[in-house]
Design an enzyme around this catalytic site. Sequence first.
Site, PDB file in Angstrom:
ATOM      1  N   GLY A 273       4.899   2.413   1.474  1.00 40.35           N
ATOM      2  CA  GLY A 273       5.891   3.241   0.788  1.00 40.35           C
ATOM      3  C   GLY A 273       6.280   4.439   1.631  1.00 40.35           C
ATOM      4  O   GLY A 273       7.458   4.755   1.803  1.00 40.35           O
ATOM      5  N   ASP A 274       5.261   5.114   2.196  1.00 41.34           N
ATOM      6  CA  ASP A 274       5.521   6.299   3.027  1.00 41.34           C
ATOM      7  C   ASP A 274       6.386   5.925   4.225  1.00 41.34           C
ATOM      8  O   ASP A 274       7.326   6.634   4.589  1.00 41.34           O
ATOM      9  CB  ASP A 274       4.200   6.903   3.533  1.00 41.34           C
TER      10      ASP A 274
ATOM     11  N   SER B 268       0.829  -1.200   0.000  1.00 40.00           N
ATOM     12  CA  SER B 268       0.000   0.000   0.000  1.00 40.00           C
ATOM     13  C   SER B 268       0.867   1.255   0.000  1.00 40.00           C
ATOM     14  O   SER B 268       2.075   1.202   0.237  1.00 40.00           O
ATOM     15  CB  SER B 268      -0.881   0.010   1.246  1.00 40.00           C
ATOM     16  N   LYS B 269       0.200   2.353  -0.258  1.00 39.78           N
ATOM     17  CA  LYS B 269       0.871   3.648  -0.247  1.00 39.78           C
ATOM     18  C   LYS B 269       1.503   3.891   1.131  1.00 39.78           C
ATOM     19  O   LYS B 269       2.589   4.440   1.239  1.00 39.78           O
ATOM     20  CB  LYS B 269      -0.169   4.725  -0.560  1.00 39.78           C
ATOM     21  N   ARG B 270       0.805   3.423   2.153  1.00 37.02           N
ATOM     22  CA  ARG B 270       1.328   3.616   3.513  1.00 37.02           C
ATOM     23  C   ARG B 270       2.682   2.912   3.716  1.00 37.02           C
ATOM     24  O   ARG B 270       3.576   3.442   4.360  1.00 37.02           O
ATOM     25  CB  ARG B 270       0.312   3.116   4.545  1.00 37.02           C
TER      26      ARG B 270
END
Length: 504
Positions: free
Chosen positions: A266-267, A262-264
């Site tokens: 990556g962050d 998920s994008k999370r």
Amino acid sequence: MAKKVRVRFAPSPTGPLHMGGVRTALYNYLFAKKHGGDFLLRIEDTDQKRFVEGAEEYIIEALKWCGISPNEGRGIGGDLGPYKQSERKELYANYSEYLIKNNNAYYAFDTAEELDALRNEYEANKKVFTYNAEVRGKLNNSLALSQEEVMNKIEAGIPYVIRFKMPEDELLDLTDLIRGDMKVNTSALDDKILFKSDGMPTYHLANIVDDHLMEISHVIRGEEWLPSMALHIMLYKAFGWDIPEFAHLPLLLKPTGKGKLSKRDGDKMGFPVFPLEWKTEESTSIGYREEGYFSEAFINMLAFLGWNPGTEKELYTLDELVNDFSLEKVSKSGARFDHDKAKWFNQQWMQLKSDEEIAELFQVELQEKGIVEEGQYVKNIVSLVKERAVFVKDIWEQSSFFFEAPTEYDAKVIKKRWKGEMNQHIADIKAVLEGLESFTRDSAHGAVTALIQEKELNMGQIMNSLRLCMVGAGKGPDLFQIIDMVGKEETLARLQKGVDTIVR
Ligand code: GLU
């Protein structure tokens, strides 16, 4: 004759395209090219509530950056367009009406409140409410109401949806090109909404109608759509249309632990999950392109998330992927994303690319620093240091001493190497070099080693101290190569500066 291969990538413009979406597009593209077929881009924007400004443009730009070019579809054109569902809006109503006429669909007038009440009632009894064959005869729909009641409601403008009438207790044999055979009993499925009260079809109806009208032969898409496959096949059957082949691609998994990438993730872990940067008023998400990945490396890495050729070969151009790709070699199980591997692919692609190409990119970095250098000089530097760089931006770190004299000297190296009368030794070396008429890599090397031998100095200490003056640290390529490249005047200046400023 076998049907022409026609595949499509059908993203919804609900935000930036996730790298999993790019992989779906890539596999579709590879499959099409491999079989001499067509690859279409269709924008599925029937869910107006989830529409995000700029997302369509983002999708088109991302595919372009990756070199995954559709030969038909949105932004390109073709005979079977328009290729954006909101522009085909008028077309879908006829299809849902057709299903109603053939008793494969029905009008449903249940309000959101009525359905919520039913859900709560079921939940209170520890059951889950499903709109299906078991209950549909008792609800507020055209199967339960008289024809007259239905007509009255429609004429009175009471909102309705159109639902698919899922047959009861039919055993379906489904075949997926990646997952093999599956059996599904239709009684396990609900009566999905095909047409919404806002006059728009749902994804299910629009997707099937468009795949049919656009003559799609293979549906290659993410695993999250596997649960919809049975409904989609029932829809094809209800329309009496040929059913395409299906292939559901494995999920992209988090680097560690369970679940979808998920994008999370990556962050949190500092890697991009989107091909290009995506900016909103609230935040910016990093992109592979802006992080300095080569599109070739990104595509190469993505191809291997769920597929491999079954050989040792890991570095692939897009054309080579077309050659070796097959759906049989796509794995059933999820593919784990590995940030280090992504960087490895970039580092490898750096070596595959010509020094000219890298030098041109590096020149842009230099210009930003206000450094103007001649092309051949930069190319030579790139060729010396690129093997140590993952990204073009790393080249500076590996080569700044070619452009400017060190401003600091590594204290550890000073402690280890700058011993005894080093300031004097370096001054002597400077004098010898100054006297050289032809200043080359070999002449400088010869002069320095001769002096070391003559004075019986410690070779390791001298050479490393010399490097310290030239580079500021104990790293870098061949010392005399550096000396040769920066030239006589600059070498002498750096040695003088070392003599003047380095103290142990
Ligand atoms: N619009 C769907 C999506 O965004 C397409 C799914 C499919 O390929 O059928 O993933």
